[in-house]
Design an enzyme around this catalytic site. Structure first.
Site, PDB file in Angstrom:
ATOM      1  N   GLY A  78       0.803  -1.214   0.000  1.00 39.95           N
ATOM      2  CA  GLY A  78       0.000   0.000   0.000  1.00 39.95           C
ATOM      3  C   GLY A  78       0.834   1.261   0.000  1.00 39.95           C
ATOM      4  CB  SER A 102      -2.732  -6.698  -3.237  1.00 43.88           C
ATOM      5  OG  SER A 102      -2.537  -6.360  -4.602  1.00 43.88           O
ATOM      6  CB  SER A 193      -4.619   4.772  13.877  1.00 41.02           C
ATOM      7  OG  SER A 193      -6.029   4.881  13.988  1.00 41.02           O
ATOM      8  CE  LYS A 196     -11.325  10.409   6.240  1.00 42.82           C
ATOM      9  NZ  LYS A 196     -10.048  11.145   6.178  1.00 42.82           N
ATOM     10  CG  ASN A 234      -7.024  13.366   4.465  1.00 45.21           C
ATOM     11  OD1 ASN A 234      -7.722  12.580   3.857  1.00 45.21           O
ATOM     12  ND2 ASN A 234      -7.495  14.094   5.465  1.00 45.21           N
ATOM     13  CG  LEU A 236      -1.166  16.073  -0.191  1.00 48.60           C
ATOM     14  CD1 LEU A 236      -0.233  17.273  -0.122  1.00 48.60           C
ATOM     15  CD2 LEU A 236      -2.330  16.361  -1.108  1.00 48.60           C
TER      16      LEU A 236
END
Length: 408
Positions: A78, A102, A193, A196, A234, A236
């Site tokens: 990821g 994945s 974590s 959110k 978040n 970028l």
């Protein structure tokens, strides 16, 4: 901040790019790795040109923590997991285990590290954190000293529609990794974590809050394994973040979609966020606390999403509204105008360089093995409505706000 350092505005950079100029910067140490003949200069990604205060930390303590140790990263393919792999490899870990469900993403990061850090011993493991037996077998075989648990379902709208899946990966998966690590006497486990998880109003945030409670519940001051949580906003350029979405919308000629003109979020680039995760991990290692450590990254001031959209349009040498229209779509279910990094049920224990150490005001804010098993059974029953109710019931209890409606 490259724009400020050069004295350029977003529009200036956009004009230069329109004329065919390319802005380059020296590669970071983690980008160079051990690969010979690597290019010294690299084109600056657009997200790195957006106004923000850059974070630069001394990596001496982080190197001391990582160098010569066996490191395992879940969610290794990821956005965050792969950058953790790059940075710990560059810091000289002894062996790096990359775990991901994945096949494609795992192949990508393993192939990249083969060229970037060929001298680092590594093992790519195709496995799902939902499978405790498989996770435990990997722990026993690889014998890591340090685990970064980055595997998670994080796309808000998708997890909102599939609460049972959120339980299975974010809650049960975290329990599997943490419990297997405890049984294998792994020295340190760091869970990644999100902001959110603070006063969560979405299933994604709520399941991540429960995952934090799992880590709190397994922490034992007298045990062999030190558990910690690193919470940030978040990132970028990460998968599913607004920056790649805006880029695609701009390339199509617009419109660029923003939910609300007043929505704002904390932002960092992927390398900066991981740098701070590693920095926070060294703090956990050096601190003796009765409660498990939750570290909150200092992400500077929040950025208005509308301004972010305008800047990205300008960076393409285009004018917002004139060349690329901006359309407001309305807040999505559970979406807030702004996010916090510390909950009302928590308090900051220690202010550190670029990170704060946070503890919960309620010592009982943990998720027990029985609670995890009950959630697991409920998720397997395919009753999405009951799964949703159970998630928020647990979150409200943890936060000491029983009776308050959540996720509405």
């Amino acid at each position: 901040d490259p724009i400020n350092e050069l004295g350029f505005s977003a529009a200036d950079v956009g004009e230069l790019r329109q004329r065919g100029h390319i802005l380059l910067r020296p590669q970071r140490f983690s980008e160079l790795g051990g690969a010979g003949g690597a290019k010294v200069l690299k084109e600056i990604p657009l997200e790195e040109l957006l106004p923000r205060k850059p974070v630069h930390l001394d990596d001496a303590r982080v190197r001391e923590m990582v160098a010569g140790r066996r490191v395992l990263v879940t969610g290794a393919g990821g956005s965050i997991g792969s950058e953790i792999c790059r940075q710990v490899a560059a810091l000289g870990c002894n062996r790096l285990t990359l775990l991901d469900s994945s096949e494609y993403l795992l192949f990508q990061i393993d192939h990249e590290l083969a060229h970037r850090s060929p001298d680092i011993e590594r093992q790519a493991v195709l496995a799902d954190v939902r499978d405790y037996g498989r996770v435990a077998a990997v722990m026993n075989a690889e014998k890591p000293d340090l685990i970064f648990h980055a595997a998670a379902l994080k796309h808000v709208p998708l997890v909102e529609d599939h609460p049972a899946e959120g339980i299975l990966t974010n809650v049960v998966g975290t329990w599997n990794v943490a419990e297997a690590a405890r049984c294998a006497q792994v020295a340190q486990v760091v869970m990644i974590s999100t902001d959110k998880a603070v006063d969560p109003t979405t299933i994604m945030g709520a399941t991540k809050r429960l995952a934090e409670a799992v880590v709190r519940g397994l922490h034992d001051p007298e045990g062999d394994t030190a558990f910690s949580v690193v919470r940030f906003g978040n990132v970028l350029g990460s998968t599913g973040s607004v920056a790649p979405i805006f880029l695609e919308q701009i390339r199509r000629g617009g419109p660029v979609t923003v939910t609300h003109p007043d929505v704002e979020r904390y932002f960092m680039t992927i390398p900066e966020a991981v740098q701070l995760v590693l920095h926070a991990s060294t703090e956990c290692q050096s601190r003796d606390v009765a409660q498990p450590s939750v570290f909150v990254l200092n992400m500077g001031k929040p950025v208005k999403i509308l301004e972010l959209a305008k800047n990205m349009i300008s960076l393409h040498g285009l004018q917002p509204e004139n060349d690329i229209p901006i359309m407001f779509t309305g807040l999505r279910p559970g979406e807030k105008l702004s996010e916090d990094l510390v909950d009302v049920s928590e308090r900051v224990l220690v202010h550190l360089e670029s990170v704060d150490q946070v503890i919960d005001n309620q010592p009982s804010a943990i998720l027990t093995a029985d609670a995890v098993q009950a959630l697991h059974a409920l998720a397997r029953s395919a009753d999405e409505a009951q799964a949703r109710l159970a998630i928020y019931d647990h979150v409200n209890r943890l936060r000491g706000v029983s009776g308050k409606e959540a996720g509405k």
